[in-house]
Design a protein around this motif. Structure first.
Motif, short mmCIF file in Angstrom:
data_model
loop_
_atom_site.label_atom_id
_atom_site.label_comp_id
_atom_site.label_asym_id
_atom_site.label_seq_id
_atom_site.Cartn_x
_atom_site.Cartn_y
_atom_site.Cartn_z
N ASP A 82 25.84 -5.01 -96.48
CA ASP A 82 26.79 -5.16 -94.86
C ASP A 82 26.35 -6.65 -94.48
N MET A 83 24.86 -7.00 -94.66
CA MET A 83 24.32 -7.72 -94.24
C MET A 83 24.54 -8.88 -94.82
N SER A 84 24.27 -8.83 -96.63
CA SER A 84 24.88 -10.02 -98.15
C SER A 84 25.95 -10.17 -98.39
N GLY A 85 27.06 -9.79 -98.02
CA GLY A 85 27.96 -10.51 -97.95
C GLY A 85 28.39 -9.96 -98.93
N LYS A 86 27.80 -8.54 -99.59
CA LYS A 86 27.96 -8.40 -101.02
C LYS A 86 29.17 -6.95 -101.08
N LYS A 87 30.09 -7.35 -101.27
CA LYS A 87 31.13 -5.73 -101.57
C LYS A 87 32.07 -5.89 -102.30
N SER A 88 31.70 -5.06 -102.91
CA SER A 88 32.13 -4.19 -103.97
C SER A 88 33.60 -5.35 -104.56
N GLY A 89 32.53 -6.38 -105.37
CA GLY A 89 32.73 -7.55 -106.17
C GLY A 89 33.08 -8.63 -105.35
N ARG A 90 33.39 -8.75 -104.28
CA ARG A 90 34.37 -9.31 -103.32
C ARG A 90 33.11 -10.69 -103.22
#
Length: 127
Positions: A82-90
């Motif tokens: 969540d903190m890295s901002g990487k969410k399921s390909g977005r």
């Protein structure tokens, strides 16, 4: 005639003191979480050692603590993603407002659950 609808977005700008407080709360909760994780590992290791010497020791209790440790690992990984901002390909996204505060609250809640488990283990071990 073209009319443009403009929307006025009101945004709340947190003060430096508020931001510092949220960061400190998050850091405190994260540090406490890691400390409890280490303590839980110690308890699990001691129970596993006891099981090798006394097979009739409480296997259900050990399983419960191992499940809690796995849940803690899952929560930690979720928060890190969540903190890295990487969410399921977005693509990368900026932090959401209140994200650190939400994480600190979640960790505090989980810390209370861990404390309850560790206290009940200590009480049972002393009996």
């Amino acid at each position: 005639m073209n009319q443009e609808n403009s929307t006025v977005l009101s945004s709340y700008e947190a003060s430096a003191e508020e931001i510092q407080k949220v960061i400190m709360d998050w850091a405190r909760a994260t540090e406490a979480f890691h400390g409890r994780y280490a303590k839980l590992n110690q308890v699990i290791n001691s129970l596993q050692t006891a099981l090798s010497r006394q097979p009739k020791a409480n296997r259900a209790r050990l399983r419960q603590l191992i499940d809690l440790r796995e849940h803690m690992s899952d929560v930690l990984m979720t928060l890190l993603l969540d903190m890295s901002g990487k969410k399921s390909g977005r693509s990368m996204q900026s932090s959401k407002p209140g994200q650190l505060h939400s994480h600190a609250s979640l960790l505090d809640e989980l810390n209370r659950k861990i404390d309850a488990e560790l206290i009940s283990f200590t009480t049972v071990a002393q009996a």
